[in-house]
Design a protein around this motif. Structure first.
Motif, PDB file in Angstrom:
ATOM      1  N   HIS A   1      37.934 -18.842  48.748  1.00 57.73           N
ATOM      2  CA  HIS A   1      38.603 -17.850  49.659  1.00 57.73           C
ATOM      3  C   HIS A   1      39.888 -18.236  50.158  1.00 57.73           C
ATOM      4  O   HIS A   1      40.554 -17.369  50.634  1.00 57.73           O
ATOM      5  N   GLY A   2      40.380 -19.583  49.921  1.00 56.96           N
ATOM      6  CA  GLY A   2      41.653 -19.875  50.343  1.00 56.96           C
ATOM      7  C   GLY A   2      41.768 -20.194  51.839  1.00 56.96           C
ATOM      8  O   GLY A   2      42.490 -20.647  52.417  1.00 56.96           O
ATOM      9  N   THR A   3      40.500 -20.200  52.646  1.00 51.94           N
ATOM     10  CA  THR A   3      40.515 -20.770  53.905  1.00 51.94           C
ATOM     11  C   THR A   3      40.558 -22.173  54.168  1.00 51.94           C
ATOM     12  O   THR A   3      40.746 -22.471  55.240  1.00 51.94           O
ATOM     13  N   VAL A   4      40.515 -22.941  52.991  1.00 54.06           N
ATOM     14  CA  VAL A   4      40.812 -24.390  53.172  1.00 54.06           C
ATOM     15  C   VAL A   4      42.081 -24.649  53.857  1.00 54.06           C
ATOM     16  O   VAL A   4      42.116 -25.636  54.421  1.00 54.06           O
ATOM     17  N   TRP A   5      43.270 -23.730  53.635  1.00 48.15           N
ATOM     18  CA  TRP A   5      44.553 -24.051  54.010  1.00 48.15           C
ATOM     19  C   TRP A   5      44.492 -23.864  55.449  1.00 48.15           C
ATOM     20  O   TRP A   5      45.686 -23.897  56.192  1.00 48.15           O
TER      21      TRP A   5
END
Length: 1556
Positions: free
Chosen positions: A1478-1482
């Protein structure tokens, strides 16, 4: 000889075949009866049981055949009796005394062609030339035999001038008739079959003579009458029937008209000529139509109407014209004669009765006057109840309209006035439209229809291509109306213009026939649709051709109806259509004369729901309207609206309908929205909510609150035991939330990308601020993992493109799926999973028992609630067993329906979601088609035993809409199979099923049935699909092996192979089954059989390799010390043959564009390592003092050959000495493959192709292990000591590196995943110690250099301060070889160039064009190699792996490995994966602190960055996340084997972005 001239008892097979073809039964049955050598005597003895069991005939066809056969025999008996008495009849006729004639009347010939046969009748024969020659008979031979029953048709209405009226050739008119009530005409027939050979004068004299004679008789009796020319009047020729319509050729119509005009003047007395002209109407030419002939023929008819005012007080004596052959002139009889109608004859009045006849004339005048007066006082005709007729016909006999029927519309030009009255069409479930109006899209019906519905338009040939595929029909065909322009389209710019009738027949009719045949035979089952002919304008022949094609394919008019406001349009259509169907039958199935506005209002009043608009919730808190057309555009979704079902007209619903919905649910069908609506509104009983429903709702609320995870796509998983109510719970959750969110059920027959686009459209529909939109709730059921993964990926990419940061997800997927162990899956992911089991809580038990009591009181039939009873008992194994035993008491084990139960139980037990179509079941039981769908279903159930009715449930497939039959629950199916087996084994039941030709040949649901059969024999269980275990073979085959023996399993697989068209994948399974049971010769045979079918299929070639691998392993395991050299040689040959097969599989895999099969490489490494271990055990290769394999290494790597094996192994030496290189190549390929792609989840091939016995869950670990085994047998310290710095030394060094865990890219990168970083760093330092101290001076091989540099980069990530590390400039200098070299290097070399030559803040302060050139060249080469590697495989199936990211710092310290980022995240493995997805790693601060955001720009959805000075195009992780216009952006930079990858792209001028 023609069968029509022979008695039935003398017929041979071909005679019977010709007769069968004339009966109209289907060609397939004609061919089967011919193949069974059915002769005339056999035909006479045919019975129903033979036709059902041996021919496989359906009852509808049997009824036709038996009826026609009996009629044939009866008529032939009558004909024979008539022939016996014919001579006596002729004798009596000839003996009659000639009656007296009018005074001085000339003698008449006695030969007669008329029906009367009386003396004095002027016939067509009597007017033939009197030259003494025998008159010629008709050249056209009679078609029907005397024994055939021809269809009776009606006359043309008296005095009718309808030019559309037609007769049908070889039908019959009623018998000739005499005087009735003077107004009803009498009829007389004349065959006139010699008319075509007569000259003009002969024809005119013959025609006039017959008409004037008949007219005189009618006028003297004062009766109306019609004389017909072209209708058979004689039965002496047994080939014809009395009254049979044959027609005559008409060269010039004026010849007939002139003949009457001229001869009335000559034949009637002067004072009566004008009266005669008024009484004798001009000839009417009625066309005779025929399917079999293009020759134009007519029946010429003359009406006689002696009205009282004209004929009063007159007698009509006439002369008759006759052609004189010798003078070749027409002459008249010498004296006039007075004719009368006696019965069906026209005879002269006898001389003795002449006075009395004339004296009675006033009485006849008075009778005529009274008849005319009474005929004008005809009582008013009571009009038909057309409204009721329309309702019954349109609903197939039901009193209400529902969605169970589809409609095919056939229509022509619709005038503008009528466009206001076709709203009813907007509410019919129309499958397709055959439109013959070329202007329909501009000003006709289509222009109006497409305003309300989403459609797909086609021409005939295009539509045929769309529907004629090898696979099941496209789901879109069922979800959107197909509009077929059958005769061009005026506004179409292409070459598709309208054409005239003849051109249409020549160019387009063939496509019409193909389309209709395909629809009726392959797409829509009989009884599931109605063909509606809507005649809106004058009819042309192509529209009639369409009717005739449907009539033929549908075996009659049972499901065809016609609506026509204009009687003229209908009459023309019916007159042309009667060629196939009688006018009476057409009238029964037609609604004629009802105004279109009345039709519109009547049908709309029958609709089950009002036509009010549906609504969706809006983010503003209000509602928005969802027009039907907008909803149909989103055809991959079943949308649940806020006011779902509120438009139901309850006043049209009977109590029985409501009960049926409830009963269906408790029988085991999925709950419907109507069911939930009725329960909410107290129109049926309440529906129990299991505790899991509240649990699911609670999880949904948690997802909506955000829970700290800003996922764009959230999942709520409902995993359930079959029959435990999981699907009901999922729908209850949707139903409860329909007013809060936009909800829909996904149709998985559509591709994920289509679903994604439709979901986005649903979310955005009528929303002004899409950032504030509600999440969309999406229910997906019975999916496979790959589909869900693809859909989720598409949705995430679409959300990423929108760049909206909200606290709630965009989409919530409610994933409902059957699992045999749902609790295990729930434990694996407890935060988003609900497990629904058969186990009930105490509260649920109480609720279920109370509900059970209510249902038992409400319904007296136990089968309605059988599934619910089982649920109340928690599907207890003992209870299921006892219940099935009770149900099956007294069952007839030999009956067909019991056999059907066995077959369905077999499929339901071993093939998830399997069924038999209702059509299959009917065919198996020998049932035919029925007029009404309700009767059809009832008749099927009626033919079942009481036991079968209780355990079968009828469902309707949501994709094909075919009615299907299955057993109420898979556990019940399993128990039924056990208890009904009797003395039959499981394999015997399956073998019997394979031999049921009726099931395999049935049309509808054929592909699905064959797929279930394939799954029965091939589909393995996999835990990932919800099965209990992972199996090597299908559960059925494993069960046969366990309960019977492998021989039986092999035998039934052989039978399947033979009966299913020698499918190569069945041969492949036979090879696998045989080698698994140590039958290696048989396995080899079947592998070769499979290969003979598919010689270049990599999976089958891999199976061949597995045969030899298993064979080799078996022989090695069974090896004894007494094995001779010959046996040892045989073992080695098996291994080498296996490796050869695996290499063939590798080569074939390279040519396969749509798959990436690496099994051949893994197989070669496994068998090669096993071969090395085997060779090391042989006495000839004794070990050295350090237990090293010195002798073996020396043999494999040098020219050395021990004397003991020099001759015995003569043919093996070269192949064994190539073993090391072959293994090295395979290991390198696997290493590169693992370097390219993500391996956290295996991509599985279809079951029949997936031949690996062991899934490789951790391929990197497997590679390290096999590399160590490989290196172990090529390391020898003594050899290293003996050699100088030569090839042997380099080899030993390579093997030492391999043995230490290095040697290839993947092994080196695997050190990054070791939790003990210090240990990994020490291993890397040790590996580096094997390389020369000065690699610049001591040139390394290409692969050694790649590994050397990569070891430094990996070591820098693990231990940045290591003394072994070389500085970045040195590594750059070493890597220049990969840029300057002319040859091709591995992809890993160019990957290293991108890492080393990415601009460094310390080294590259000034732009360097050479560095730019190196970087650009490396990226281009990586892209080219990646495209070669990935072929046509979708990128979602082989996702690229990003190994490193650009961090802060310089030198090697700026390279950050992905593993380090993973370690900076908290949470379980699944949670970390979700953050990446989901791209929440960033959003994790520690990760942002370690990585560097770089600047770039977007242009036309492409992304660019500047290198050392030159712009470079790079790949975005999600292409949709790139801004549409030209924007400055920032992102994190990743390094992969496909080049540079951009993560977390954001527009630079966004104030929310903070540059770091």
């Amino acid at each position: 000889m023609d069968y029509k001239t022979l008695p039935v008892r003398e017929w041979v097979e071909n005679h019977v075949k010709c007769w069968l073809e004339s009966t109209g039964i289907k060609k397939e049955y004609v061919d089967k009866l011919h193949a069974e050598e059915v002769t005339g005597p056999a035909l006479m003895e045919l019975d129903e049981s033979f036709l059902i069991k041996d021919i496989g005939m359906k009852k509808g066809q049997i009824q036709i055949l038996i009826h026609k056969r009996n009629e044939l025999l009866r008529l032939q008996d009558n004909a024979e009796q008539a022939e016996d008495s014919s001579s006596k009849t002729r004798d009596r006729r000839d003996a009659q005394t000639a009656p007296a004639r009018a005074s001085n009347a000339p003698a008449q010939g006695t030969a007669s062609e008329g029906s009367s046969g009386a003396v004095g009748t002027t016939s067509s024969e009597s007017t033939a030339p009197a030259s003494g020659k025998k008159p010629k008979s008709s050249k056209k031979s009679p078609l029907p035999s005397a024994a055939e029953v021809l269809e009776v048709r009606n006359y043309r209405p008296f005095r009718s001038q309808d030019t559309n009226f037609r007769y049908v050739k070889d039908t019959v008119l009623p018998p000739e008739s005499g005087v009735s009530d003077l107004i009803i005409p009498c009829h007389e027939y004349k065959s006139c079959d010699t008319a075509a050979e007569l000259n003009k004068q002969q024809l005119q004299s013959k025609f006039a003579s017959e008409v004037i004679r008949f007219a005189s008789a009618c006028m003297n009796i004062r009766t109306n009458g019609t004389i017909h020319f072209g209708v058979m009047d004689s039965v002496e020729n047994k080939g014809w029937k009395h009254g049979q319509i044959v027609g005559i050729k008409v060269k010039k119509r004026e010849d007939f008209v002139d003949a009457l005009d001229y001869n009335i003047e000559k034949c009637f007395c002067n004072n009566l000529q004008e009266i005669a002209r008024k009484c004798i109407h001009p000839p009417v030419f009625v066309e005779v139509i025929s399917k079999d002939s293009q020759e134009q023929r007519f029946v010429v008819e003359v009406d006689i109407e002696p009205t009282f005012s004209l004929v009063k007080n007159n007698c009509f004596e006439v002369y008759l014209p006759k052609y004189n052959e010798s003078s070749q002139k027409v002459i008249l009889t010498k004296e006039p004669a007075l004719y009368q109608r006696l019965g069906a004859k026209s005879e002269p009045v006898q001389r003795s009765k002449l006075t009395a006849f004339i004296q009675a004339m006033p009485d006849r005048d008075a009778q005529r006057e009274r008849a005319e007066l009474s005929s004008t006082q005809v009582p008013t005709e009571i009009p038909q109840d057309l409204g009721r007729k329309l309702s019954i016909l349109l609903n197939d006999g039901k009193s209400y309209m529902d969605d169970s029927l589809r409609y095919i519309l056939v229509t022509n030009r619709c005038e503008q006035d009528n466009l206001n009255h076709i709203d009813f069409l907007m509410h019919l479930n129309i499958f397709c439209v055959f439109d013959f109006d070329e202007h329909s899209n501009v000003s006709g019906l289509y222009s109006k229809y497409k305003e309300h519905h989403e459609t797909s338009s086609y021409f005939l040939q295009d539509f045929f291509k769309e529907i004629k595929t090898d696979n099941s029909p496209s789901q879109k065909l069922f979800d959107q109306t197909s509009w077929i322009f059958c005769n061009g389209r005026s506004d179409f710019l292409g070459d598709e213009k309208a054409c005239d009738e003849n051109t249409w027949i020549r160019t387009k009719k063939k496509y019409l026939k193909k389309v209709i045949t395909c629809i009726c035979e392959e797409i829509l089952p009989e009884g599931s649709f109605i063909v509606l002919f809507l005649l809106l304008s004058p009819v042309q022949k192509p529209l009639v051709d369409t009717f005739q094609e449907f009539y033929t394919e549908m075996n009659g008019m049972e499901y065809i109806i016609c609506i026509a406001e204009s009687r003229d349009n209908y009459r023309k259509w019916a007159n042309l259509a009667q060629e196939s169907c009688s006018i009476e039958t057409l009238e029964q199935r037609s609604v004629v004369g009802m105004k279109l506005s009345h039709v519109d209002a009547t049908i709309q009043s029958m609709l089950p729901s009002t036509a009010q608009p549906r609504h969706l919730p809006a983010s503003t808190g209000g509602l928005c309207t969802l027009p039907l057309r907008e909803e149909e555009k989103l055809c991959s979704l079943e949308i649940l609206c806020t006011d779902q079902c509120d438009d139901i007209k309850l006043n049209l619903w009977t109590e029985k309908q409501k009960q049926e919905i409830e009963q269906d649910f408790y029988r085991g069908r999925k709950i419907t929205w109507e069911n939930l609506w009725l329960a909410d509104n107290k129109h049926c009983g309440d529906i129990i909510e299991r505790s899991a429903c509240a649990e699911a709702s609670k999880l949904l609320d948690g997802i909506l609150r955000g829970g700290g995870h800003n996922y764009s796509v959230a999942k709520l998983k409902i995993f359930h035991h079959p029959g435990s109510g999981g699907s009901t719970i999922a729908r209850q959750v949707l139903w409860k939330n329909r007013k809060r969110f936009r909800c829909a059920v996904i149709k998985t027959s559509y591709p994920p990308l289509t679903v994604c686009n439709h979901v986005l459209a649903l979310r955005d529909y009528e929303e002004k601020e899409i950032i504030h939109c509600f999440p969309v709730l999406l229910l997906i059921e019975d999916y496979d993992d790959e589909y869900l993964e693809d859909l989720q990926s598409e949705l995430i990419e679409a959300a990423a493109a929108r760049k909206m940061n909200t606290s709630r997800p965009y989409f919530i997927l409610i994933c409902c799926r059957r699992f045999n162990d749902p609790e295990r899956h729930c434990k694996a992911s407890p935060l988003d999973t609900v497990a629904v089991t058969h186990k009930l809580t105490d509260l649920e038990k109480e609720q279920f028992n109370t509900k059970l009591e209510n249902l038992q009181q409400k319904y007296d039939k136990p089968e309605f609630i059988l599934t619910f009873v089982l649920m109340c008992k928690e599907f207890s194994k003992t209870y299921v067993s006892d219940m099935v035993e009770h149900i099956l008491q007294g069952i007839d084990l030999s009956s067909r329906d019991t056999c059907l139960m066995r077959y369905i139980a077999l499929l339901n037990c071993y093939v998830p979601n399997s069924y038999l179509s209702l059509s299959h079941c009917e065919a198996f039981l020998g049932l035919g088609a029925y007029t009404e769908s309700t009767a059809r279903a009832y008749d099927f159930k009626h033919h079942l035993s009481e036991q079968a009715r209780m355990i079968f449930i009828e469902l309707r497939e949501s994709t094909t809409y075919i009615s299907t039959i299955r057993i109420i629950h898979c556990l019940v199916a399993k128990e039924i199979l056990h208890q009904l087996s009797g003395n039959q084994s499981l394999s015997q039941i399956a073998t019997n099923l394979l031999q049921e030709k009726t099931l395999f040949e049935n049309r509808f649901g054929r592909e699905e049935f064959r797929r279930f059969i394939r799954h029965l024999f091939i589909r393995r269980d996999k835990r990932s699909r919800g099965d209990n275990t992972d199996t090597l073979f299908s559960p059925f085959i494993e069960q046969v092996c366990e309960t019977e023996d492998c021989e039986k399993a092999i035998a039934v697989l052989k039978a399947a192979y033979e009966l299913l068209g020698k499918d190569p994948f069945f041969a492949q399974q036979l090879a696998r089954l045989n080698y698994s049971n140590e039958k290696f010769e048989d396995a080899k045979y079947w592998a070769n059989v499979a290969k003979s079918h598919l010689p270049t299929d990599s999976f089958i070639l891999d199976t061949e390799g597995q045969v030899y691998r298993k064979w080799f392993s078996f022989t090695v395991d069974k090896m004894t010390e007494e094995d001779t050299p010959e046996r040892i040689t045989e073992k080695i040959l098996l291994a080498l043959e296996a490796m050869k097969c695996f290499r063939a599989a590798q080569q074939a895999a390279k040519e396969e564009r749509e798959s990436m099969n690496n099994a051949g490489y893994f197989g070669e490494v496994e068998v090669g390592c096993r071969l090395l271990r085997f060779l090391s055990t042989l006495p000839v290769f004794h070990r050295g003092p350090e237990r090293e394999h010195t002798e073996l290494v020396k043999y494999l790597t040098t020219d050395y050959i021990p004397e003991d094996i020099k001759r015995p192994w003569g043919r093996l030496h070269s192949r064994l000495k190539g073993l090391r290189q072959n293994l090295y190549n395979a290991l390198e390929w696997i290493s590169e493959e693992l370097s390219y792609f993500q391996t956290d989840k295996n991509q599985e091939k279809d079951d029949e192709n997936d031949d690996k016995e062991e899934q490789i869950h951790n391929p990197r670990k497997w590679l390290r292990k096999q590399a160590a085994v490989y290196a172990k047998f090529f390391i020898s310290a003594s050899l290293l000591d003996d050699s100088t710095n030569g090839p042997d030394t380099q080899l030993m060094r390579q093997m030492s590196i391999y043995g230490s865990g290095g040697g290839n890219v993947t092994n080196i990168l695997s050190f990054l995943t070791d939790k003990k970083e210090k240990r990994s760093a020490e291993k890397l330092e040790r590996i580096l110690s094997f390389y020369p101290e000065n690699p610049l001076r001591n040139r390394l091989e290409d692969n050694d250099l790649i590994n050397f540099i990569l070891c430094h980069i990996t070591l820098a990530c693990l231990a940045p301060g290591s003394a072994k590390l070389l500085p970045l400039p040195t590594l750059r200098e070493l890597s220049l070889r990969f840029f300057k070299g002319k040859r091709q290097f591995p992809a890993s070399a160019y990957f290293l160039l991108t890492l080393l030559y990415w601009p460094d803040e310390a080294l590259d302060k000034e732009p360097n064009p050479i560095n730019d050139e190196i970087l650009t060249s490396a990226l281009q080469t990586l892209k080219r190699l990646y495209d070669i590697k990935v072929k046509d495989v979708p990128t979602r199936k082989k996702r690229i792996y990003t190994h490193f990211f650009l961090g802060k710092g310089y030198g090697l310290s700026k390279i950050v490995d992905k593993t380090k980022i993973d370690k900076l995240m908290v949470g379980s493995l699944d949670e970390r994966r979700m953050k990446w997805l989901h791209g929440t790693v960033w959003n994790v601060p520690k990760i942002r602190d370690n990585l560097k955001r770089v600047s770039g720009w977007s242009k036309d959805r492409n992304l660019f960055i500047r290198g050392h000075g030159k712009e470079l195009q790079i790949l975005p992780l999600h292409r949709e996340s790139v801004p549409a216009g030209s924007e400055n952006v920032t992102f994190y930079l990743g390094f992969s084997f496909n080049g540079l990858v951009a993560f977390n792209i954001e527009v630079e001028n966004d104030p929310a972005i903070k540059r770091t």
